[in-house]
Enzyme design. Structure first.
Site, PDB file in Angstrom:
ATOM      1  N   LYS A   1      47.419  57.981 -40.298  1.00  0.00           N
ATOM      2  CA  LYS A   1      47.802  58.339 -41.667  1.00  0.00           C
ATOM      3  C   LYS A   1      48.778  57.341 -42.281  1.00  0.00           C
ATOM      4  O   LYS A   1      49.075  57.419 -43.465  1.00  0.00           O
ATOM      5  CB  LYS A   1      48.415  59.742 -41.700  1.00  0.00           C
ATOM      6  CG  LYS A   1      47.420  60.833 -41.363  1.00  0.00           C
ATOM      7  CD  LYS A   1      48.060  62.198 -41.453  1.00  0.00           C
ATOM      8  CE  LYS A   1      47.038  63.270 -41.105  1.00  0.00           C
ATOM      9  NZ  LYS A   1      47.627  64.612 -41.147  1.00  0.00           N
ATOM     10  N   CYS A   2      49.259  56.405 -41.490  1.00  0.00           N
ATOM     11  CA  CYS A   2      50.257  55.428 -41.937  1.00  0.00           C
ATOM     12  C   CYS A   2      49.570  54.123 -42.329  1.00  0.00           C
ATOM     13  O   CYS A   2      48.861  53.515 -41.519  1.00  0.00           O
ATOM     14  CB  CYS A   2      51.253  55.175 -40.814  1.00  0.00           C
ATOM     15  SG  CYS A   2      52.400  53.819 -41.136  1.00  0.00           S
ATOM     16  N   GLY A   3      49.794  53.666 -43.548  1.00  0.00           N
ATOM     17  CA  GLY A   3      49.188  52.425 -44.027  1.00  0.00           C
ATOM     18  C   GLY A   3      49.615  51.211 -43.222  1.00  0.00           C
ATOM     19  O   GLY A   3      48.788  50.353 -42.900  1.00  0.00           O
TER      20      GLY A   3
ATOM     21  N   ARG B   1      47.754  51.326 -39.953  1.00  0.00           N
ATOM     22  CA  ARG B   1      46.337  50.959 -40.144  1.00  0.00           C
ATOM     23  C   ARG B   1      46.198  49.457 -40.377  1.00  0.00           C
ATOM     24  O   ARG B   1      45.281  48.817 -39.828  1.00  0.00           O
ATOM     25  CB  ARG B   1      45.733  51.720 -41.329  1.00  0.00           C
ATOM     26  CG  ARG B   1      45.506  53.189 -41.072  1.00  0.00           C
ATOM     27  CD  ARG B   1      44.659  53.847 -42.163  1.00  0.00           C
ATOM     28  NE  ARG B   1      45.127  53.582 -43.506  1.00  0.00           N
ATOM     29  CZ  ARG B   1      45.992  54.339 -44.183  1.00  0.00           C
ATOM     30  NH1 ARG B   1      46.508  55.414 -43.624  1.00  0.00           N
ATOM     31  NH2 ARG B   1      46.332  54.021 -45.415  1.00  0.00           N
TER      32      ARG B   1
END
Length: 114
Positions: free
Chosen positions: A10-12, A15
């Site tokens: 969920k963390c940019g 990712r």
């Protein structure tokens, strides 16, 4: 080269760091979703030690109550115990290779250990 990323999908930043690792043909990536499979205290201590940082430097402040609980000023053992109990307190992403460990914020820090 083998690389392990302690990842939150969920963390940019996490990712984007994973994308850097996956783009490299010379890197065999293991993804550990640490919220589902939290590391043990010994592993966290090893990761922070290999990164040359205090556990409090690997503490997620944003979106947590870490500061209110005094964890930003706590000793490593206290911080690590809190992280084991609540993996959401671990800042991400941590990446481990044979060349070391980095908290990859910003994502380009991963290049230091590739």
């Amino acid at each position: 080269m083998k690389a392990t990323i302690w990842h939150n999908p969920k963390c940019g930043t996490s990712r984007n760091t994973l994308a850097i690792l996956e783009e490299r043909s010379d890197v065999d990536v293991t993804v550990v979703e640490y919220l589902k499979n939290p590391p043990r205290a010994e592993k966290l201590a090893q990761l922070f030690g290999d990164a040359g940082m205090a556990a409090s430097a690997g503490l997620r402040i944003r979106g947590t109550d870490a500061a209110e609980r005094g964890l930003t000023k706590a000793d490593d053992a206290t911080v690590i115990a809190a992280m084991v109990a609540e993996p959401g307190l671990i800042e991400r992403p941590l990446v481990e290779t044979d060349k070391g460990v980095r908290l990859c914020r910003p994502k380009e820090r991963v290049e230091e250990i590739l």
